[in-house]
Design a protein around this motif. Structure first.
Motif, PDB file in Angstrom:
ATOM      1  N   MET A 205      96.183  13.052  98.463  1.00 45.69           N
ATOM      2  CA  MET A 205      96.889  12.334  97.404  1.00 45.69           C
ATOM      3  C   MET A 205      95.894  11.773  96.393  1.00 45.69           C
ATOM      4  O   MET A 205      94.740  11.503  96.714  1.00 45.69           O
ATOM      5  N   GLY A 206      96.371  11.587  95.179  1.00 40.13           N
ATOM      6  CA  GLY A 206      95.593  10.852  94.199  1.00 40.13           C
ATOM      7  C   GLY A 206      95.735   9.362  94.439  1.00 40.13           C
ATOM      8  O   GLY A 206      96.594   8.913  95.195  1.00 40.13           O
ATOM      9  N   GLY A 207      94.891   8.589  93.799  1.00 37.16           N
ATOM     10  CA  GLY A 207      94.967   7.141  93.977  1.00 37.16           C
ATOM     11  C   GLY A 207      94.049   6.433  93.005  1.00 37.16           C
ATOM     12  O   GLY A 207      93.538   7.027  92.047  1.00 37.16           O
ATOM     13  N   SER A 208      93.829   5.167  93.271  1.00 35.60           N
ATOM     14  CA  SER A 208      92.966   4.357  92.420  1.00 35.60           C
ATOM     15  C   SER A 208      92.013   3.567  93.308  1.00 35.60           C
ATOM     16  O   SER A 208      92.385   3.080  94.369  1.00 35.60           O
ATOM     17  N   PHE A 209      90.776   3.469  92.849  1.00 36.07           N
ATOM     18  CA  PHE A 209      89.717   2.866  93.639  1.00 36.07           C
ATOM     19  C   PHE A 209      89.157   1.640  92.938  1.00 36.07           C
ATOM     20  O   PHE A 209      88.952   1.643  91.713  1.00 36.07           O
ATOM     21  N   ILE A 261      91.143   8.307  91.447  1.00 36.34           N
ATOM     22  CA  ILE A 261      90.748   9.347  92.404  1.00 36.34           C
ATOM     23  C   ILE A 261      91.785  10.460  92.280  1.00 36.34           C
ATOM     24  O   ILE A 261      92.953  10.262  92.597  1.00 36.34           O
ATOM     25  N   PRO A 262      91.400  11.632  91.802  1.00 39.11           N
ATOM     26  CA  PRO A 262      92.380  12.696  91.585  1.00 39.11           C
ATOM     27  C   PRO A 262      92.808  13.345  92.905  1.00 39.11           C
ATOM     28  O   PRO A 262      92.175  13.168  93.946  1.00 39.11           O
ATOM     29  N   GLU A 263      93.896  14.093  92.839  1.00 41.53           N
ATOM     30  CA  GLU A 263      94.312  14.896  93.989  1.00 41.53           C
ATOM     31  C   GLU A 263      93.274  15.988  94.240  1.00 41.53           C
ATOM     32  O   GLU A 263      92.705  16.550  93.308  1.00 41.53           O
ATOM     33  N   LEU A 264      93.036  16.264  95.503  1.00 34.70           N
ATOM     34  CA  LEU A 264      92.124  17.342  95.884  1.00 34.70           C
ATOM     35  C   LEU A 264      92.918  18.387  96.647  1.00 34.70           C
ATOM     36  O   LEU A 264      93.734  18.053  97.508  1.00 34.70           O
ATOM     37  N   LYS A 265      92.677  19.634  96.362  1.00 36.23           N
ATOM     38  CA  LYS A 265      93.465  20.713  96.963  1.00 36.23           C
ATOM     39  C   LYS A 265      92.594  21.621  97.828  1.00 36.23           C
ATOM     40  O   LYS A 265      91.432  21.886  97.510  1.00 36.23           O
TER      41      LYS A 265
END
Length: 516
Positions: A205-209, A261-265
């Protein structure tokens, strides 16, 4: 002592019917000795015995109880079986307590192996699953008898049902849900199952740090004012989410918005071999799965391609930082009495690289649905004491100086009902159907970044100093490699109850019924 008389009588009755039917099917013919000597054949039933002194008797080899013998009654045939069991509950109540079962599986099906698999590894049947059958080669039942040579103290202490080989698909449950179910699939399992090493991948998931106190990062800085004409200041900066939490906030109304923090695939991982081994288990747990996130963008990538990445997601990122003493990070230490707080923004192309994770895989058993049996054996048993049945898996770590209770990696059938599978179960490629939330590791990441920036000071030039003075964001391209810091001390993450894309269940019914 177990009372198996009703079961034994029922089996004898079945055998009697089989024998009677066989005799009734053809008329007996007398044969001479010569004809008999020329005749060969194979018995339908086979009876064998392993004495306590036999070298194949694992109880005599590894247990202190060396007076257990095993009688096996087998069927010399291959049996085809397609079966559905709505509710398999064994060993419920009694010593386990009200409502507790040794084995509790909802919607259990046994069929033939699938024709093929889809791109995610889910089973596909060319003519439908109910048109197939599992093959049980030489099915048998076996009795464990204590003191087999003494009629006065002879005692049945265990019974198991098995086959020399089983080829088929065992499935539990109807729906591959995103959360554990209390009414579908494996609820509790007492037994032994080795899970073979496999690989898989997950998306995050994306998020914020940086928006909480435990995600505050710090580091040494070297700040030059007017190219060093007004001095070079070696100090410490510490980010904080807002004035109230920090206690040392700026005079303005700006607050930390965090770092996106972007989504990572497609993050690949290797799931090492592990075991499901114990009484009334509800989850499978594998530890020390090493996973590396090679690169995480902390700002808009250089030459960002908006067709691939949402390039604007970092536009409002901002960290509020407080300038503090290098020797005492709790004390504010303004530069020239002018610069006490500042805004910080990651420059385009900033990255965090080589984040090593130590992952624990904790999966509810109700979320495992497909267990392929590729010609391997398995058994269902009932015993009143811990037993090593003939042919059970004995781990090399348990072969010397251990009691049965200490043989933690071996298939020791425990008191009560027990279900075991002989060879490692191949779960196939594990592709996460749900995105993984990595925010639980962000406090650990903050500590690791702080360690890295403490050892490698940030060089802030004249422009950064002027920005700090005039309350404009200090913008710095930072490529933070925390590989050296996480190799020995990786951040820890638990993948819990992850929906697996290859665990969709094929219905074992004709028509539109899901279970029949």
């Amino acid at each position: 002592m177990f009372k198996f008389k009703p079961l034994v009588f029922a089996l004898l009755a079945i055998n009697s019917l089989v024998v009677t039917s066989a005799f009734a099917a053809s008329t007996l013919q007398s044969m001479s000795d010569e004809q008999l000597s020329d005749t060969t054949g194979q018995a339908l039933m086979n009876l064998s015995y392993i004495a306590p002194t036999d070298t194949n008797n694992l109880m005599s080899k590894y247990s202190s109880d060396k007076n257990i013998g095993f009688y096996k009654l087998g069927l010399e045939a291959t049996m085809d079986l397609n079966a559905n069991i709505k509710n398999l509950q064994l060993g419920c109540g009694g010593v386990n307590g009200a409502g507790a079962c040794d084995i509790d599986i909802k919607n259990l099906s046994l069929s033939g192996l699938p024709t093929s698999s889809d791109v995610n590894g889910n089973p596909i049947y060319a003519d439908g699953r109910p048109a197939t059958s599992a093959q049980l080669t030489n099915p048998f039942m076996e009795f464990a008898v204590k003191n087999p040579g003494q009629a006065s103290t002879r005692e049945i202490v265990g019974l198991r049902f098995s086959a020399e080989k089983i080829s088929g698909l065992l499935s539990a449950g109807l729906t591959n849900a995103s959360t554990p179910s209390s009414s579908d699939g494996i609820q509790t399992l007492s037994g032994f199952m080795r899970i073979a090493q496999t690989t898989g991948e997950v998306d995050t998931m994306g998020g914020s740090f940086g928006k909480t106190v435990d995600q505050s990062i710090g580091g040494n800085i070297s700040l030059k004012l007017l190219g060093g004409l007004l001095g070079t200041y070696n100090q410490w900066i510490q980010s904080y989410p807002n004035k109230e939490n920090a206690g040392l906030g700026p005079s303005g109304g700006d607050v930390t918005t965090g770092i996106t923090i972007p989504e990572l695939k497609g993050i690949g991982f290797t799931l090492p071999a592990f075991q499901v081994n114990g009484n009334r288990l509800t989850a499978a747990i594998a530890q020390n799965i090493m996973l590396t996130l090679p690169s995480i963008s902390l700002a808009k990538p250089t030459n960002c391609n908006s067709a691939v990445t949402n390039c604007s997601q970092w536009d409002n990122d901002l960290l509020m930082v407080n300038i503090r003493s290098q020797s005492d990070h709790t004390k504010q230490d303004c530069v020239l009495g002018l610069v006490c707080d500042a805004k910080f923004k990651m420059g385009a192309g900033s990255t965090l690289s080589n984040l090593n994770l130590n992952v624990t895989f904790n999966q509810a058993l109700s979320m495992f649905h497909n267990i392929p049996l590729n010609g391997t054996g398995g058994y269902l048993s009932l015993q009143q004491m811990a037993l090593l049945w003939p042919g059970n898996y004995v781990d090399s770590s348990d072969t010397s100086g251990k009691t049965l209770a200490q043989m933690s990696q071996t298939d020791v059938a425990q008191k009560g009902w027990w279900m075991s599978f002989a060879d490692p179960v191949q779960l196939g490629y594990l592709k996460g159907g749900d995105k993984v939330d990595i925010t639980p590791v962000l406090p650990q990441v903050a500590a690791l970044i702080t360690k890295q920036l403490g050892d490698n000071p940030i060089d802030l030039g004249t422009g950064d100093g002027l920005n700090a003075i005039f309350n404009a964001p200090i913008t710095k391209v930072m490529n933070i490699d925390i590989g050296p810091y996480t190799a020995a001390n990786p951040a820890r993450l638990t993948l819990q109850n992850l929906k697996l894309a290859n665990q969709e269940v094929a219905a074992n019914c004709y028509g539109s019924l899901k279970f029949c």
